[in-house]
Enzyme design. Sequence first.
Site, PDB file in Angstrom:
ATOM      1  CG  ASP A  54      -1.158   1.314   1.033  1.00  0.00           C
ATOM      2  OD1 ASP A  54      -1.857   2.002   0.365  1.00  0.00           O
ATOM      3  OD2 ASP A  54      -3.053   1.114   2.280  1.00  0.00           O
ATOM      4  CE1 TYR A  95      -5.320  10.950 -11.188  1.00  0.00           C
ATOM      5  CE2 TYR A  95      -5.425  13.097 -12.774  1.00  0.00           C
ATOM      6  CZ  TYR A  95      -5.332  11.364 -12.256  1.00  0.00           C
ATOM      7  OH  TYR A  95      -4.929  10.114 -12.850  1.00  0.00           O
TER       8      TYR A  95
HETATM    9  N1  LIG Z   1      -7.104   6.348 -15.726  1.00  0.00           N
HETATM   10  C1  LIG Z   1      -6.670   7.590 -16.817  1.00  0.00           C
HETATM   11  O1  LIG Z   1      -7.511   8.282 -17.406  1.00  0.00           O
HETATM   12  C2  LIG Z   1      -5.397   7.829 -15.994  1.00  0.00           C
HETATM   13  C3  LIG Z   1      -4.992   8.974 -17.258  1.00  0.00           C
HETATM   14  C4  LIG Z   1      -3.595   9.745 -16.468  1.00  0.00           C
HETATM   15  C5  LIG Z   1      -3.419   8.765 -15.987  1.00  0.00           C
HETATM   16  N2  LIG Z   1      -3.717   8.243 -14.885  1.00  0.00           N
HETATM   17  C6  LIG Z   1      -2.608   7.533 -14.175  1.00  0.00           C
HETATM   18  O2  LIG Z   1      -2.603   5.477 -14.634  1.00  0.00           O
HETATM   19  C7  LIG Z   1      -2.430   5.429 -13.298  1.00  0.00           C
HETATM   20  C8  LIG Z   1      -3.196   4.105 -13.305  1.00  0.00           C
HETATM   21  O3  LIG Z   1      -4.136   4.711 -13.110  1.00  0.00           O
HETATM   22  P1  LIG Z   1      -5.153   2.989 -13.932  1.00  0.00           P
HETATM   23  O4  LIG Z   1      -6.329   4.173 -14.639  1.00  0.00           O
HETATM   24  O5  LIG Z   1      -4.880   2.046 -13.954  1.00  0.00           O
HETATM   25  O6  LIG Z   1      -6.527   3.324 -12.941  1.00  0.00           O
HETATM   26  P2  LIG Z   1      -7.489   2.071 -11.966  1.00  0.00           P
HETATM   27  O7  LIG Z   1      -7.390   1.052 -13.115  1.00  0.00           O
HETATM   28  O8  LIG Z   1      -8.480   2.499 -11.019  1.00  0.00           O
HETATM   29  O9  LIG Z   1      -6.114   1.545 -11.131  1.00  0.00           O
HETATM   30  C9  LIG Z   1      -5.869   2.022 -10.064  1.00  0.00           C
HETATM   31  C10 LIG Z   1      -4.307   0.498  -9.416  1.00  0.00           C
HETATM   32  O10 LIG Z   1      -3.429   1.803  -8.406  1.00  0.00           O
HETATM   33  C11 LIG Z   1      -4.457   0.850  -7.483  1.00  0.00           C
HETATM   34  N3  LIG Z   1      -4.080   1.600  -6.319  1.00  0.00           N
HETATM   35  C12 LIG Z   1      -4.951   3.099  -5.464  1.00  0.00           C
HETATM   36  N4  LIG Z   1      -4.388   3.164  -4.563  1.00  0.00           N
HETATM   37  C13 LIG Z   1      -3.172   2.124  -3.727  1.00  0.00           C
HETATM   38  C14 LIG Z   1      -2.423   2.318  -2.686  1.00  0.00           C
HETATM   39  N5  LIG Z   1      -2.591   3.313  -1.919  1.00  0.00           N
HETATM   40  N6  LIG Z   1      -1.632   0.802  -2.718  1.00  0.00           N
HETATM   41  C15 LIG Z   1      -1.355   0.622  -3.838  1.00  0.00           C
HETATM   42  N7  LIG Z   1      -1.887   0.222  -5.217  1.00  0.00           N
HETATM   43  C16 LIG Z   1      -2.937   1.319  -4.921  1.00  0.00           C
HETATM   44  C17 LIG Z   1      -5.611   0.331  -7.306  1.00  0.00           C
HETATM   45  O11 LIG Z   1      -5.319  -1.235  -6.351  1.00  0.00           O
HETATM   46  P3  LIG Z   1      -6.981  -1.830  -6.070  1.00  0.00           P
HETATM   47  O12 LIG Z   1      -7.173  -2.079  -6.707  1.00  0.00           O
HETATM   48  O13 LIG Z   1      -6.832  -2.405  -4.624  1.00  0.00           O
HETATM   49  O14 LIG Z   1      -7.786  -0.049  -5.902  1.00  0.00           O
HETATM   50  C18 LIG Z   1      -5.791  -0.004  -9.180  1.00  0.00           C
HETATM   51  O15 LIG Z   1      -4.615  -1.703  -9.061  1.00  0.00           O
HETATM   52  C19 LIG Z   1      -3.364   6.071 -11.675  1.00  0.00           C
HETATM   53  O16 LIG Z   1      -1.718   6.884 -11.139  1.00  0.00           O
HETATM   54  C20 LIG Z   1      -3.574   7.081 -12.648  1.00  0.00           C
HETATM   55  O17 LIG Z   1      -3.554   8.548 -11.763  1.00  0.00           O
HETATM   56  C21 LIG Z   1      -4.685   7.559 -15.636  1.00  0.00           C
END
Ligand SMILES: NC(=O)c1ccc[n+]([C@@H]2O[C@H](COP(=O)([O-])OP(=O)(O)OC[C@H]3O[C@@H](n4cnc5c(N)ncnc54)[C@H](OP(=O)(O)O)[C@@H]3O)[C@@H](O)[C@H]2O)c1
Length: 240
Positions: free
Chosen positions: A56, A146
């Site tokens: 975490d 964010y």
């Molecule tokens: N989706 C977008 O549009 C977008 C765009 C630009 C950048 N991003 C960035 O891309 C990255 C991945 O996001 P995603 O789109 O794949 O989102 P996602 O599908 O919501 O996945 C987020 C991941 O982060 C994990 N996480 C959250 N809090 C955590 C913590 N305290 N410790 C360890 N793991 C944690 C979640 O684990 P759990 O399963 O336990 O919740 C999940 O595995 C993030 O940094 C996000 O800001 C996303």
Amino acid sequence: MNIRDSIAFVTGANRGLGLFFARELLARGATKVYAGARNIDGMDVGQPGIVPVQVDVTKPDSVAAAAARCADVRLLVNNAGIARVMESTLDPDWIATSREIMETNFYGMVLTTQAFAPVLAANGGGAIVNVLSDTAWFSRPMLAAYSASKSAAWSFTNATRIDLRAQGIHVLGMHVGFLDTDMTKGYELRKTRPQDAVSAVLDGLESGKDEILVDANTQLIKQSLSSVDNAYYLNLPALA
Ligand SMILES: NC(=O)c1ccc[n+]([C@@H]2O[C@H](COP(=O)([O-])OP(=O)(O)OC[C@H]3O[C@@H](n4cnc5c(N)ncnc54)[C@H](OP(=O)(O)O)[C@@H]3O)[C@@H](O)[C@H]2O)c1
């Protein structure tokens, strides 16, 4: 850095972009990828070579234990992140919500970097990939908290790039608009496929790039920072 024969640690790798990173790293010849996840009970990524590890990123003890266990890592992907949508920048919960986001997206990245940089250095150097966003430069009001976390993470990324170079650690920042993952589920938006974002970033990593701007909108926003018509002054429909 060469991904082939490397050992990587990806935070938030149980789903979303992080899982795509883990799979593509293996496909490109990494010998082992530690898949960091808050909850590894019953976690099955369905691929030998991907090893679930509890982490975490908001908890110093958890991050320290993961770094101690994974002492052979040469590539850290700081991917874990959360987003919260708020109606307006005047939302009464704005400060509390932004603190929650900062704990994961900013301080989480700081914690993992501080814990893993000595591991990378002890293994002869390596690389850190920080998953950032176009929101580091373009703050949509509903995502302002964010955005602030990603701006802070961008700043930290730039400082670590300079700081860690002497230890042979290359730091790459990834910026992208919306991705098609759980984070944007239910929103009608133009979304990049996570696998395309991962491919662009890992190509950039292998060719020594410092920053990857994955999609055309992100490139436009970055370019506009030095223009009179700066993207962040305007509510450009194309970028909203
Ligand atoms: N989706 C977008 O549009 C977008 C765009 C630009 C950048 N991003 C960035 O891309 C990255 C991945 O996001 P995603 O789109 O794949 O989102 P996602 O599908 O919501 O996945 C987020 C991941 O982060 C994990 N996480 C959250 N809090 C955590 C913590 N305290 N410790 C360890 N793991 C944690 C979640 O684990 P759990 O399963 O336990 O919740 C999940 O595995 C993030 O940094 C996000 O800001 C996303």
